[in-house]
Design a protein around this motif. Structure first.
Motif, PDB file in Angstrom:
ATOM      1  N   LYS A 122      41.514  42.224  31.297  1.00 19.96           N
ATOM      2  CA  LYS A 122      42.231  43.227  32.101  1.00 19.96           C
ATOM      3  C   LYS A 122      42.933  42.551  33.285  1.00 19.96           C
ATOM      4  O   LYS A 122      44.068  42.908  33.638  1.00 19.96           O
ATOM      5  CB  LYS A 122      41.248  44.289  32.601  1.00 19.96           C
ATOM      6  CG  LYS A 122      41.905  45.551  33.088  1.00 19.96           C
ATOM      7  CD  LYS A 122      42.463  46.392  31.965  1.00 19.96           C
ATOM      8  CE  LYS A 122      42.995  47.713  32.461  1.00 19.96           C
ATOM      9  NZ  LYS A 122      43.642  48.482  31.405  1.00 19.96           N
ATOM     10  N   ALA A 123      42.264  41.577  33.887  1.00 19.02           N
ATOM     11  CA  ALA A 123      42.876  40.858  35.009  1.00 19.02           C
ATOM     12  C   ALA A 123      44.163  40.163  34.565  1.00 19.02           C
ATOM     13  O   ALA A 123      45.204  40.270  35.226  1.00 19.02           O
ATOM     14  CB  ALA A 123      41.889  39.847  35.577  1.00 19.02           C
ATOM     15  N   LEU A 124      44.096  39.468  33.425  1.00 21.57           N
ATOM     16  CA  LEU A 124      45.290  38.782  32.913  1.00 21.57           C
ATOM     17  C   LEU A 124      46.413  39.770  32.623  1.00 21.57           C
ATOM     18  O   LEU A 124      47.583  39.485  32.898  1.00 21.57           O
ATOM     19  CB  LEU A 124      44.939  38.005  31.644  1.00 21.57           C
ATOM     20  CG  LEU A 124      44.388  36.589  31.839  1.00 21.57           C
ATOM     21  CD1 LEU A 124      43.974  35.996  30.492  1.00 21.57           C
ATOM     22  CD2 LEU A 124      45.394  35.686  32.538  1.00 21.57           C
ATOM     23  N   SER A 125      46.054  40.926  32.074  1.00 21.71           N
ATOM     24  CA  SER A 125      47.047  41.952  31.780  1.00 21.71           C
ATOM     25  C   SER A 125      47.768  42.393  33.053  1.00 21.71           C
ATOM     26  O   SER A 125      48.995  42.547  33.070  1.00 21.71           O
ATOM     27  CB  SER A 125      46.375  43.152  31.109  1.00 21.71           C
ATOM     28  OG  SER A 125      47.295  44.209  30.958  1.00 21.71           O
ATOM     29  N   MET A 126      47.012  42.580  34.129  1.00 24.98           N
ATOM     30  CA  MET A 126      47.608  43.009  35.395  1.00 24.98           C
ATOM     31  C   MET A 126      48.497  41.910  35.994  1.00 24.98           C
ATOM     32  O   MET A 126      49.594  42.181  36.481  1.00 24.98           O
ATOM     33  CB  MET A 126      46.511  43.395  36.399  1.00 24.98           C
ATOM     34  CG  MET A 126      45.685  44.602  36.004  1.00 24.98           C
ATOM     35  SD  MET A 126      46.654  46.135  35.877  1.00 24.98           S
ATOM     36  CE  MET A 126      46.644  46.359  34.101  1.00 24.98           C
ATOM     37  N   PHE A 127      48.018  40.654  35.935  1.00 26.86           N
ATOM     38  CA  PHE A 127      48.831  39.556  36.458  1.00 26.86           C
ATOM     39  C   PHE A 127      50.132  39.415  35.662  1.00 26.86           C
ATOM     40  O   PHE A 127      51.195  39.153  36.229  1.00 26.86           O
ATOM     41  CB  PHE A 127      48.046  38.246  36.423  1.00 26.86           C
ATOM     42  CG  PHE A 127      46.861  38.217  37.353  1.00 26.86           C
ATOM     43  CD1 PHE A 127      46.928  38.797  38.614  1.00 26.86           C
ATOM     44  CD2 PHE A 127      45.674  37.608  36.973  1.00 26.86           C
ATOM     45  CE1 PHE A 127      45.831  38.773  39.486  1.00 26.86           C
ATOM     46  CE2 PHE A 127      44.576  37.578  37.828  1.00 26.86           C
ATOM     47  CZ  PHE A 127      44.657  38.159  39.086  1.00 26.86           C
ATOM     48  N   ASN A 128      50.042  39.600  34.352  1.00 25.13           N
ATOM     49  CA  ASN A 128      51.243  39.518  33.513  1.00 25.13           C
ATOM     50  C   ASN A 128      52.236  40.620  33.849  1.00 25.13           C
ATOM     51  O   ASN A 128      53.454  40.395  33.863  1.00 25.13           O
ATOM     52  CB  ASN A 128      50.859  39.587  32.036  1.00 25.13           C
ATOM     53  CG  ASN A 128      50.329  38.255  31.523  1.00 25.13           C
ATOM     54  OD1 ASN A 128      50.751  37.194  31.979  1.00 25.13           O
ATOM     55  ND2 ASN A 128      49.401  38.298  30.583  1.00 25.13           N
ATOM     56  N   LYS A 129      51.719  41.824  34.139  1.00 21.72           N
ATOM     57  CA  LYS A 129      52.613  42.923  34.510  1.00 21.72           C
ATOM     58  C   LYS A 129      53.309  42.617  35.834  1.00 21.72           C
ATOM     59  O   LYS A 129      54.495  42.901  35.999  1.00 21.72           O
ATOM     60  CB  LYS A 129      51.832  44.236  34.580  1.00 21.72           C
ATOM     61  CG  LYS A 129      51.492  44.808  33.214  1.00 21.72           C
ATOM     62  CD  LYS A 129      50.752  46.122  33.322  1.00 21.72           C
ATOM     63  CE  LYS A 129      50.452  46.681  31.932  1.00 21.72           C
ATOM     64  NZ  LYS A 129      49.687  47.945  31.985  1.00 21.72           N
ATOM     65  N   ALA A 130      52.552  42.047  36.764  1.00 29.34           N
ATOM     66  CA  ALA A 130      53.149  41.670  38.049  1.00 29.34           C
ATOM     67  C   ALA A 130      54.266  40.654  37.836  1.00 29.34           C
ATOM     68  O   ALA A 130      55.341  40.747  38.444  1.00 29.34           O
ATOM     69  CB  ALA A 130      52.084  41.101  38.979  1.00 29.34           C
ATOM     70  N   LEU A 131      54.032  39.699  36.942  1.00 31.30           N
ATOM     71  CA  LEU A 131      55.023  38.649  36.686  1.00 31.30           C
ATOM     72  C   LEU A 131      56.210  39.167  35.875  1.00 31.30           C
ATOM     73  O   LEU A 131      57.327  38.670  36.026  1.00 31.30           O
ATOM     74  CB  LEU A 131      54.358  37.474  35.972  1.00 31.30           C
ATOM     75  CG  LEU A 131      53.395  36.666  36.854  1.00 31.30           C
ATOM     76  CD1 LEU A 131      52.509  35.765  36.007  1.00 31.30           C
ATOM     77  CD2 LEU A 131      54.162  35.841  37.886  1.00 31.30           C
ATOM     78  N   ASP A 132      55.974  40.162  35.014  1.00 27.34           N
ATOM     79  CA  ASP A 132      57.095  40.778  34.293  1.00 27.34           C
ATOM     80  C   ASP A 132      58.073  41.424  35.274  1.00 27.34           C
ATOM     81  O   ASP A 132      59.292  41.359  35.099  1.00 27.34           O
ATOM     82  CB  ASP A 132      56.583  41.844  33.318  1.00 27.34           C
ATOM     83  CG  ASP A 132      55.917  41.237  32.087  1.00 27.34           C
ATOM     84  OD1 ASP A 132      56.139  40.040  31.831  1.00 27.34           O
ATOM     85  OD2 ASP A 132      55.158  41.954  31.410  1.00 27.34           O
ATOM     86  N   ILE A 133      57.501  42.052  36.301  1.00 22.55           N
ATOM     87  CA  ILE A 133      58.324  42.733  37.307  1.00 22.55           C
ATOM     88  C   ILE A 133      58.959  41.725  38.253  1.00 22.55           C
ATOM     89  O   ILE A 133      60.131  41.829  38.612  1.00 22.55           O
ATOM     90  CB  ILE A 133      57.465  43.736  38.103  1.00 22.55           C
ATOM     91  CG1 ILE A 133      56.941  44.839  37.178  1.00 22.55           C
ATOM     92  CG2 ILE A 133      58.249  44.342  39.260  1.00 22.55           C
ATOM     93  CD1 ILE A 133      55.775  45.617  37.758  1.00 22.55           C
ATOM     94  N   GLN A 134      58.146  40.739  38.669  1.00 30.62           N
ATOM     95  CA  GLN A 134      58.606  39.748  39.646  1.00 30.62           C
ATOM     96  C   GLN A 134      58.194  38.354  39.164  1.00 30.62           C
ATOM     97  O   GLN A 134      57.114  37.871  39.497  1.00 30.62           O
ATOM     98  CB  GLN A 134      57.993  40.049  41.027  1.00 30.62           C
ATOM     99  CG  GLN A 134      58.505  39.135  42.132  1.00 30.62           C
ATOM    100  CD  GLN A 134      57.832  39.405  43.468  1.00 30.62           C
ATOM    101  OE1 GLN A 134      57.287  40.487  43.686  1.00 30.62           O
ATOM    102  NE2 GLN A 134      57.859  38.431  44.351  1.00 30.62           N
ATOM    103  N   PRO A 135      59.030  37.710  38.370  1.00 30.89           N
ATOM    104  CA  PRO A 135      58.675  36.412  37.781  1.00 30.89           C
ATOM    105  C   PRO A 135      58.290  35.337  38.801  1.00 30.89           C
ATOM    106  O   PRO A 135      57.557  34.400  38.462  1.00 30.89           O
ATOM    107  CB  PRO A 135      59.939  36.010  37.009  1.00 30.89           C
ATOM    108  CG  PRO A 135      60.610  37.308  36.698  1.00 30.89           C
ATOM    109  CD  PRO A 135      60.344  38.182  37.887  1.00 30.89           C
TER     110      PRO A 135
END
Length: 219
Positions: free
Chosen positions: A188-201
């Motif tokens: 779940k943590a990785l999923s959230m970090f990936n979403k953050a990076l999708d929005i702001q690479p």
């Protein structure tokens, strides 16, 4: 419409010179109305003319020491000048004089955060949300404070509402990732970090957190 109302209307449209003209004329016609000085102070604050803004707020308080909006305006200017102790005093006086707005409680909470007293910020941020459930900034800061004191379930709940209301809030996704990592819910943590990076690479914190987790997994 009164000149004061015309000034407010002009200010809302971004016509600051016109607003200043109307407020000046209104003050000339009625120099004992504290709200006119508050409005002029708000205009000057919007123009980042902090010193003159404070003087207008102080004039309003001199005329009527119960003018809550003058204390709020002075508190906001003090906050923007990084004078957080003075800001706290002004916000406290605004509250004591009956001002009850989500903006006041949010700014009061943020002042305590700046003063490194996050525990004192919690009730004010919570009250800001109660008064305005759509105040994303207040809810985000409230979630961060909850996480800081280990109240992860509550923090995740608030941050989840933030991303529901503002799907592109990369910092909320990052902090959700931190909360899940704290609970050792790595997927779940990785999923959230990936979403953050999708929005702001270029989100450095999310990128570093993701890298650390992936390195730990691959050891």
């Amino acid at each position: 419409m009164t000149k004061n109302e015309l000034g407010i209307q002009a200010m809302q449209k971004g016509n600051f010179e016109e607003a200043a003209k109307y407020f000046s004329e209104a003050i000339e016609e009625n120099p004992t109305d504290p709200l006119l000085y508050v409005n002029f102070g708000n205009l000057l604050a919007a123009l980042n003319d902090h010193e003159r803004a404070i003087r207008f707020f102080e004039k309003a308080i001199e005329i009527d020491s119960n003018t809550a909006t003058a204390y709020y305006g002075a508190g906001t200017v003090s906050y923007n000048k990084n004078d957080f102790v003075k800001a706290k005093d002004f916000f406290e006086k605004a509250m004591k004089n009956g001002l009850e707005s989500s903006d006041l409680f949010f700014m009061f909470g943020m002042t305590f955060i700046q003063l490194e007293q996050p525990r004192l910020a919690l009730p004010y941020l919570q009250r800001a949300i109660e008064l305005n459930e759509k105040d994303i900034d207040a809810r985000f800061q409230y979630g961060l404070c909850l996480a800081q004191f280990g109240q992860m379930e509550e923090a995740k709940k608030e941050l989840s509402i933030v991303v529901e209301q503002e799907p592109n809030h990369s910092d909320a996704y990052y902090n959700l990732g931190v909360a899940y990592a704290y609970e050792e819910n790595i997927d779940k943590a990785l999923s959230m970090f990936n979403k953050a990076l999708d929005i702001q690479p270029d989100h450095l914190l999310a990128g570093n957190a993701k890298k650390l987790i992936e390195e730990a997994i691959n050891r």
